[in-house]
Design a protein around this motif. Structure first.
Motif, PDB file in Angstrom:
ATOM      1  N   ARG A  85      27.831  48.269 100.113  1.00 31.30           N
ATOM      2  CA  ARG A  85      26.947  49.396  99.813  1.00 31.30           C
ATOM      3  C   ARG A  85      26.621  49.412  98.321  1.00 31.30           C
ATOM      4  O   ARG A  85      27.347  48.830  97.516  1.00 31.30           O
ATOM      5  N   PRO A  86      25.516  50.074  97.923  1.00 33.96           N
ATOM      6  CA  PRO A  86      25.170  50.135  96.504  1.00 33.96           C
ATOM      7  C   PRO A  86      26.343  50.605  95.645  1.00 33.96           C
ATOM      8  O   PRO A  86      27.033  51.571  95.994  1.00 33.96           O
ATOM      9  N   GLY A  87      26.570  49.878  94.557  1.00 36.76           N
ATOM     10  CA  GLY A  87      27.671  50.198  93.660  1.00 36.76           C
ATOM     11  C   GLY A  87      28.923  49.384  93.898  1.00 36.76           C
ATOM     12  O   GLY A  87      29.797  49.316  93.023  1.00 36.76           O
ATOM     13  N   ASP A  88      29.050  48.760  95.066  1.00 38.37           N
ATOM     14  CA  ASP A  88      30.227  47.941  95.352  1.00 38.37           C
ATOM     15  C   ASP A  88      30.236  46.706  94.458  1.00 38.37           C
ATOM     16  O   ASP A  88      29.189  46.138  94.128  1.00 38.37           O
ATOM     17  N   GLY A  89      31.429  46.262  94.097  1.00 38.07           N
ATOM     18  CA  GLY A  89      31.577  45.070  93.272  1.00 38.07           C
ATOM     19  C   GLY A  89      31.649  43.799  94.111  1.00 38.07           C
ATOM     20  O   GLY A  89      32.171  43.806  95.233  1.00 38.07           O
ATOM     21  N   VAL A  90      31.137  42.719  93.558  1.00 35.45           N
ATOM     22  CA  VAL A  90      31.147  41.418  94.235  1.00 35.45           C
ATOM     23  C   VAL A  90      31.526  40.348  93.214  1.00 35.45           C
ATOM     24  O   VAL A  90      30.864  40.200  92.185  1.00 35.45           O
ATOM     25  N   HIS A  91      32.595  39.611  93.501  1.00 36.26           N
ATOM     26  CA  HIS A  91      32.934  38.445  92.675  1.00 36.26           C
ATOM     27  C   HIS A  91      31.813  37.418  92.800  1.00 36.26           C
ATOM     28  O   HIS A  91      31.392  37.088  93.908  1.00 36.26           O
ATOM     29  N   LEU A  92      31.366  36.900  91.670  1.00 36.53           N
ATOM     30  CA  LEU A  92      30.269  35.931  91.676  1.00 36.53           C
ATOM     31  C   LEU A  92      30.571  34.794  90.728  1.00 36.53           C
ATOM     32  O   LEU A  92      30.982  35.011  89.588  1.00 36.53           O
ATOM     33  N   LEU A  93      30.351  33.576  91.214  1.00 32.27           N
ATOM     34  CA  LEU A  93      30.499  32.369  90.414  1.00 32.27           C
ATOM     35  C   LEU A  93      29.231  31.545  90.575  1.00 32.27           C
ATOM     36  O   LEU A  93      28.827  31.225  91.694  1.00 32.27           O
ATOM     37  N   GLY A  94      28.594  31.189  89.452  1.00 29.66           N
ATOM     38  CA  GLY A  94      27.384  30.381  89.568  1.00 29.66           C
ATOM     39  C   GLY A  94      26.485  30.530  88.342  1.00 29.66           C
ATOM     40  O   GLY A  94      26.834  31.222  87.393  1.00 29.66           O
ATOM     41  N   PRO A  95      25.322  29.900  88.354  1.00 27.61           N
ATOM     42  CA  PRO A  95      24.817  29.049  89.440  1.00 27.61           C
ATOM     43  C   PRO A  95      25.533  27.708  89.484  1.00 27.61           C
ATOM     44  O   PRO A  95      26.018  27.211  88.466  1.00 27.61           O
ATOM     45  N   LEU A  96      25.565  27.123  90.676  1.00 31.46           N
ATOM     46  CA  LEU A  96      26.306  25.901  90.915  1.00 31.46           C
ATOM     47  C   LEU A  96      25.410  24.862  91.579  1.00 31.46           C
ATOM     48  O   LEU A  96      24.394  25.190  92.193  1.00 31.46           O
ATOM     49  N   GLY A  97      25.824  23.624  91.456  1.00 27.62           N
ATOM     50  CA  GLY A  97      25.153  22.557  92.182  1.00 27.62           C
ATOM     51  C   GLY A  97      23.957  21.966  91.463  1.00 27.62           C
ATOM     52  O   GLY A  97      23.547  22.399  90.385  1.00 27.62           O
ATOM     53  N   ASN A  98      23.413  20.970  92.106  1.00 25.32           N
ATOM     54  CA  ASN A  98      22.263  20.222  91.624  1.00 25.32           C
ATOM     55  C   ASN A  98      21.071  20.622  92.481  1.00 25.32           C
ATOM     56  O   ASN A  98      21.013  20.285  93.669  1.00 25.32           O
ATOM     57  N   GLY A  99      20.120  21.364  91.927  1.00 29.47           N
ATOM     58  CA  GLY A  99      19.004  21.892  92.707  1.00 29.47           C
ATOM     59  C   GLY A  99      17.834  20.928  92.797  1.00 29.47           C
ATOM     60  O   GLY A  99      17.978  19.707  92.607  1.00 29.47           O
ATOM     61  N   PHE A 100      16.665  21.483  93.108  1.00 33.75           N
ATOM     62  CA  PHE A 100      15.425  20.701  93.147  1.00 33.75           C
ATOM     63  C   PHE A 100      14.957  20.507  91.706  1.00 33.75           C
ATOM     64  O   PHE A 100      14.332  21.400  91.116  1.00 33.75           O
ATOM     65  N   LEU A 101      15.271  19.368  91.119  1.00 33.69           N
ATOM     66  CA  LEU A 101      15.007  19.125  89.710  1.00 33.69           C
ATOM     67  C   LEU A 101      13.507  19.058  89.433  1.00 33.69           C
ATOM     68  O   LEU A 101      12.741  18.533  90.251  1.00 33.69           O
ATOM     69  N   PRO A 102      13.050  19.560  88.278  1.00 32.52           N
ATOM     70  CA  PRO A 102      11.612  19.564  87.964  1.00 32.52           C
ATOM     71  C   PRO A 102      10.952  18.197  88.042  1.00 32.52           C
ATOM     72  O   PRO A 102       9.770  18.094  88.382  1.00 32.52           O
ATOM     73  N   GLU A 103      11.695  17.125  87.736  1.00 33.54           N
ATOM     74  CA  GLU A 103      11.079  15.791  87.802  1.00 33.54           C
ATOM     75  C   GLU A 103      10.742  15.377  89.234  1.00 33.54           C
ATOM     76  O   GLU A 103      10.015  14.404  89.440  1.00 33.54           O
ATOM     77  N   THR A 104      11.260  16.098  90.227  1.00 36.36           N
ATOM     78  CA  THR A 104      10.903  15.801  91.622  1.00 36.36           C
ATOM     79  C   THR A 104       9.747  16.669  92.115  1.00 36.36           C
ATOM     80  O   THR A 104       9.295  16.488  93.249  1.00 36.36           O
TER      81      THR A 104
END
Length: 270
Positions: A85-104
């Motif tokens: 619900r609004p206001g609840d806390g969420v552990h977050l780690l990121g951003p992670l990984g190798n995405g769609f790189l601009p050269e592609t």
């Protein structure tokens, strides 16, 4: 990479099976399309491990940022997300990984073809937004079991992306797997196209086969169960071709991926 406690701004349930979660961060964040975050409700006792979620949308603000995560309610982890619900806390780690790189990404005279299967749309909206900003012609092939499973469809429509739909039951678009309309399109008008796919592995394997047949560059965002998200546990490896003996190696989806060139992926047991 940021490790922090984020806070829920909104959490909308999209029917009984899907949800859209917006989290507020007090620090700035930048990520490439296709990257992901690991999240876990702060008050949850179980499951112990975070869940990997593609960054669906990112808004950078004067103070911090907000991110949106599109999720399917499938197990205990996502059931806990649906209860936030609004206001609840969420552990977050990121951003992670190798995405769609601009050269592609396509250059101005090329066309982008996105192929989404079900909740795979979560990994492609940010990419569609980047293409829209650069006025790159984009077509989305969107497949799902039923019309209700075409989650995020309205967000792509707002970008004025051409959308070709396919559902297993014919409730929206063609009654077919989405790879059928994709192959028909490439056979008729596939010049200057680059393909980007996210969805179930059988769909992406077929997309890779079609791309190879029509000699189109293709990039796929793999899904895998992840425990840590940054490569330590080596629990999310994919078999990727290479020049060295025996002709393949195992790459961590959470670090070297989740995005790979489709021609490099060795699709086994799919």
């Amino acid at each position: 990479m940021l490790e922090t406690i984020s806070f829920v701004e909104e959490n909308h349930l999209l029917g009984p099976s899907y949800g859209l979660l917006r989290l507020k961060l007090d620090q700035s964040l930048y990520c490439l399309p296709g990257q992901f975050v690991m999240v876990r409700p702060q008050k949850a006792i179980e499951p112990l491990l975070r869940r990997a979620m593609a960054v669906y949308r990112l808004e950078r603000r004067e103070e911090g940022a907000s991110i949106e995560l599109l999720y399917q309610i499938l197990g205990r982890g996502t059931e806990q997300l649906a209860l936030l619900r609004p206001g609840d806390g969420v552990h977050l780690l990121g951003p992670l990984g190798n995405g769609f790189l601009p050269e592609t990404w396509p250059v101005t005279d090329q066309r982008a073809i996105l192929v989404a299967g079900g909740i795979g749309s979560a990994g492609l909206l940010l990419l569609a937004e980047r293409f829209a900003e650069r006025s790159i012609e984009t077509i989305l092939f969107f497949g799902a079991r039923t019309a209700k499973d075409l989650v995020g469809l309205e967000d792509f429509q707002r970008l004025r992306v051409e959308i070709i739909r396919a559902t297993d039951d014919g409730s929206s678009g063609a009654r077919a797997f989405v790879t059928g309309p994709l192959e028909s399109y490439l056979a008729q008008d596939g010049e200057r196209a680059r393909i980007y796919a996210c969805g179930p592995e059988p769909m992406m394997k077929r997309v890779a086969e079609i791309a190879r047949r029509y000699c189109k560059p293709c990039y796929v965002s793999l899904e895998a169960r992840m425990a840590c998200g940054f490569g330590v546990c080596i629990g999310c490896v994919a078999k990727i071709s290479c020049d060295a003996e025996p002709g393949y190696s195992y790459k961590r989806v959470c670090v070297e991926g989740p995005v790979f060139a489709a021609e490099e992926v060795i699709w086994e047991n799919v």
